[in-house]
Design an enzyme around this catalytic site. Structure first.
Site, short mmCIF file in Angstrom:
data_model
loop_
_atom_site.label_atom_id
_atom_site.label_comp_id
_atom_site.label_asym_id
_atom_site.label_seq_id
_atom_site.Cartn_x
_atom_site.Cartn_y
_atom_site.Cartn_z
N GLY A 32 -1.03 -5.21 11.10
CA GLY A 32 -0.67 -4.07 10.27
C GLY A 32 -1.49 -2.82 10.48
N LYS A 66 -1.02 -10.78 6.54
CA LYS A 66 -0.86 -9.45 7.10
C LYS A 66 -2.26 -8.97 7.43
CE LYS A 66 0.73 -4.75 6.18
NZ LYS A 66 1.21 -3.78 5.18
N THR A 103 0.82 -1.21 0.00
CA THR A 103 0.00 0.00 0.00
C THR A 103 0.86 1.26 0.00
OG1 THR A 103 -1.68 -1.21 1.23
CG2 THR A 103 -1.89 1.18 1.16
N THR A 146 -4.61 -6.32 8.58
CA THR A 146 -4.72 -4.87 8.74
C THR A 146 -6.20 -4.52 8.87
OG1 THR A 146 -2.74 -4.59 7.38
CG2 THR A 146 -4.06 -2.63 7.78
N ASP A 160 -2.02 0.48 12.23
CA ASP A 160 -1.24 1.39 13.07
C ASP A 160 -2.01 1.92 14.28
OD1 ASP A 160 1.01 1.23 11.43
OD2 ASP A 160 0.30 2.82 10.12
N GLU A 161 -3.30 2.16 14.08
CA GLU A 161 -4.08 2.83 15.13
C GLU A 161 -4.29 1.98 16.38
OE1 GLU A 161 -5.13 4.61 11.17
OE2 GLU A 161 -4.84 2.60 11.99
N TYR A 164 -2.92 -10.67 2.21
CA TYR A 164 -2.95 -9.29 2.71
C TYR A 164 -4.40 -8.91 2.97
CZ TYR A 164 -1.68 -4.27 2.86
OH TYR A 164 -1.48 -2.94 3.23
#
Length: 221
Positions: free
Chosen positions: A198, A173, A51, A175, A200-201, A143
């Site tokens: 994956g 992964k 990404t 996310t 981030d928050e 993903y």
């Protein structure tokens, strides 16, 4: 040849930017500097052409060049270079998977097709099986990023459905915000699969769920 059943990525995995010149051409000379900066920051794994790397926006040849440069620049420095090969054209994804194996990638990863999305789980498993056959010596990570792909299958159900149908399937992964599902994937089949987080928050919460491998954008700079 790597033992796929034992392949694991631990610690931080960066999703690096792809460097460009102002005219839009690739500026791959910067990759060498990028590798050195990641090493300085303690990051030893990269997930390229995903990404943040804008892989789906690159041409087939550009994606090959990016993968080649990261693998060359990371030799004897990085532990793992994972190459994302997914796209909306399965034939091109298979070409990229075969290329990744030939140039010495550590593993490959793929999104589902996102323009005409799989509407049944069996269709996604068949897609993964075809891609796996193109790089039979490389671990394959799915993903899972439903906020962008629009594909919202249960990942537990995917792990159930794959069974032995995708010989190189290693993990995913993950996310997404559903930490309960993430936790269940971690322990699925007695921890058989490598589940990299994956999102981030919710990094801190993922650690509480048992995360031991992370692939996200925070580590890229």
């Amino acid at each position: 040849m790597v033992d796929i059943s034992k392949f694991r990525i631990r610690g931080l995995t960066a999703g690096p930017f792809t460097p460009f010149h102002d005219n839009g051409d690739l500026n791959l000379q910067l990759v060498d500097t990028y590798v050195d900066k990641l090493m300085e920051d303690g990051v030893r794994n990269v997930f390229v052409c995903g990404t943040a790397s804008e892989g789906p926006h690159l041409t087939l040849e550009e994606r090959k060049l990016v993968a080649e440069r990261w693998i060359r620049a990371g030799r004897d420095k990085l532990d793992n270079v994972i190459v994302h090969v997914g796209g909306n054209n399965l034939r091109e994804s298979k070409i990229l998977a075969k290329h990744a194996q030939e140039i010495g990638a550590s593993a490959i990863s793929t999104l589902p097709t996102v323009f005409i999305r799989p509407n049944k789980l069996d269709g996604l498993v068949e897609y993964l099986a075809e891609l796996s056959a193109a790089a039979p010596d490389l671990p394959l990570y799915y993903y899972h990023i439903p906020s962008l792909s629009g594909v919202h299958f249960s990942m537990e159900a995917l792990l159930d459905a794959i069974g032995d149908k995708v010989p190189t399937f290693c993990g995913m992964k993950f996310t997404a915000f559903d930490l309960q599902e993430f936790g269940r994937c971690l322990v699925h089949s007695n921890g058989k699969y490598d589940i990299l987080y994956g999102n981030d928050e919710t990094i801190i919460a993922s650690l509480a769920m048992g995360e031991i491998g992370r692939a996200s954008c925070r580590e890229r700079v």
